[in-house]
Motif scaffolding. Sequence first.
Motif, PDB file in Angstrom:
ATOM      1  N   GLU A 184     -21.573  20.608  20.271  1.00  0.00           N
ATOM      2  CA  GLU A 184     -21.047  21.705  19.456  1.00  0.00           C
ATOM      3  C   GLU A 184     -20.293  21.156  18.250  1.00  0.00           C
ATOM      4  N   GLY A 185     -19.478  20.130  18.492  1.00  0.00           N
ATOM      5  CA  GLY A 185     -18.736  19.528  17.384  1.00  0.00           C
ATOM      6  C   GLY A 185     -19.651  18.872  16.373  1.00  0.00           C
ATOM      7  N   LEU A 186     -20.677  18.176  16.844  1.00  0.00           N
ATOM      8  CA  LEU A 186     -21.624  17.521  15.943  1.00  0.00           C
ATOM      9  C   LEU A 186     -22.387  18.534  15.100  1.00  0.00           C
ATOM     10  N   ALA A 187     -22.663  19.697  15.679  1.00  0.00           N
ATOM     11  CA  ALA A 187     -23.370  20.736  14.924  1.00  0.00           C
ATOM     12  C   ALA A 187     -22.536  21.180  13.723  1.00  0.00           C
ATOM     13  N   LYS A 188     -21.212  21.279  13.915  1.00  0.00           N
ATOM     14  CA  LYS A 188     -20.332  21.673  12.813  1.00  0.00           C
ATOM     15  C   LYS A 188     -20.276  20.583  11.750  1.00  0.00           C
ATOM     16  N   VAL A 189     -20.199  19.321  12.185  1.00  0.00           N
ATOM     17  CA  VAL A 189     -20.181  18.216  11.220  1.00  0.00           C
ATOM     18  C   VAL A 189     -21.504  18.161  10.462  1.00  0.00           C
ATOM     19  N   SER A 190     -22.590  18.427  11.164  1.00  0.00           N
ATOM     20  CA  SER A 190     -23.918  18.397  10.547  1.00  0.00           C
ATOM     21  C   SER A 190     -24.050  19.411   9.422  1.00  0.00           C
ATOM     22  N   ASP A 191     -23.272  20.481   9.501  1.00  0.00           N
ATOM     23  CA  ASP A 191     -23.319  21.497   8.447  1.00  0.00           C
ATOM     24  C   ASP A 191     -22.826  20.962   7.100  1.00  0.00           C
ATOM     25  N   LEU A 192     -22.114  19.819   7.120  1.00  0.00           N
ATOM     26  CA  LEU A 192     -21.636  19.218   5.878  1.00  0.00           C
ATOM     27  C   LEU A 192     -22.770  18.554   5.096  1.00  0.00           C
ATOM     28  N   ILE A 193     -23.889  18.304   5.759  1.00  0.00           N
ATOM     29  CA  ILE A 193     -25.008  17.597   5.135  1.00  0.00           C
ATOM     30  C   ILE A 193     -26.028  18.601   4.617  1.00  0.00           C
ATOM     31  N   PRO A 194     -26.361  18.545   3.346  1.00  0.00           N
ATOM     32  CA  PRO A 194     -27.343  19.494   2.797  1.00  0.00           C
ATOM     33  C   PRO A 194     -28.723  19.297   3.418  1.00  0.00           C
TER      34      PRO A 194
END
Length: 297
Positions: free
Chosen positions: A67-77
């Motif tokens: 879940e946390g990685l999914a949020k961080v992944s949102d930073l990448i276009p």
Amino acid sequence: MRYVVGITLDRRDRDAVSLALTLARSVVAPHSVAIELVHVIRGPQPDHAQSAQEREFQQLRKDSALEGLAKVSDLIPKSIRSTVTVHFAESMAEGLLEIASTGPCDLIIVGAASRGPFRRFTVGSVANALLHSASVPVALAPSGYLPPSRLTRLTCAMGTRVGADAVLDVSISSSVRHDVPLRLISLIGLDSSPNTPDGRSPADHARALLLSASQQVDDAVEVMVDVAHGRSVDSAVERLSWDDSEIVIIGSSRLAQPKSLFLGATANKMLRSLPVPMVVVPRYPAPDIAPDKDLSV
């Protein structure tokens, strides 16, 4: 190119991801870059747990990490390829090294320790372990790193000992790959050796490397040189001008084993004053031994 980014699910993540994005956007062919976000959990995988209770606990930790990685992944276009990985290992550094070894890896990226001052480095346990054992380049993002749209300059901190030319080769390849000017710097502090092993002054050594670099890039990128003096290496660093949109590449200590990292005294001193990201490259074979691939970051 493959960048493995250590994700700790705290404020350091934005710094590390920002640096990965800066590098990825600056590559001449951005579509060739893949960013892998990696979070490491200590202990066994759920399927290898010794008890049902431990298996359930490890699975909960894995689900939370995803879940946390999914949020961080949102930073990448979406224009940049990225994946997320949860890995189980005895330590964060060990896990990152294991993931990096699963395929070609050009760079491991981590953020500075969370207790560090703004836009400066505090090397935590994870970065320290990587900087003394990794077999691929390791990039450190300073605390509070604000990503530029792209790199505008790459700086190579040159040593004067035998074998230091290896970092120049990596820097030249990287400047061409990112299509940015290359600055060669020689730091002269009262706490450093006044001459190279062959008797040349650091200034003469810098000029010789400038000539060598200019010939190697063949006008593909601009090459310049700066020689900075100070009471110490870190004060010499402070005398130089720094762009927010540049990175520094430095080689490993002569104490490093071939094709491995070992952060030397000069790099440690630089970290105290450096306001931009630093990439430490392994001690690759001597220049007369051809490396097994095109080395760049």
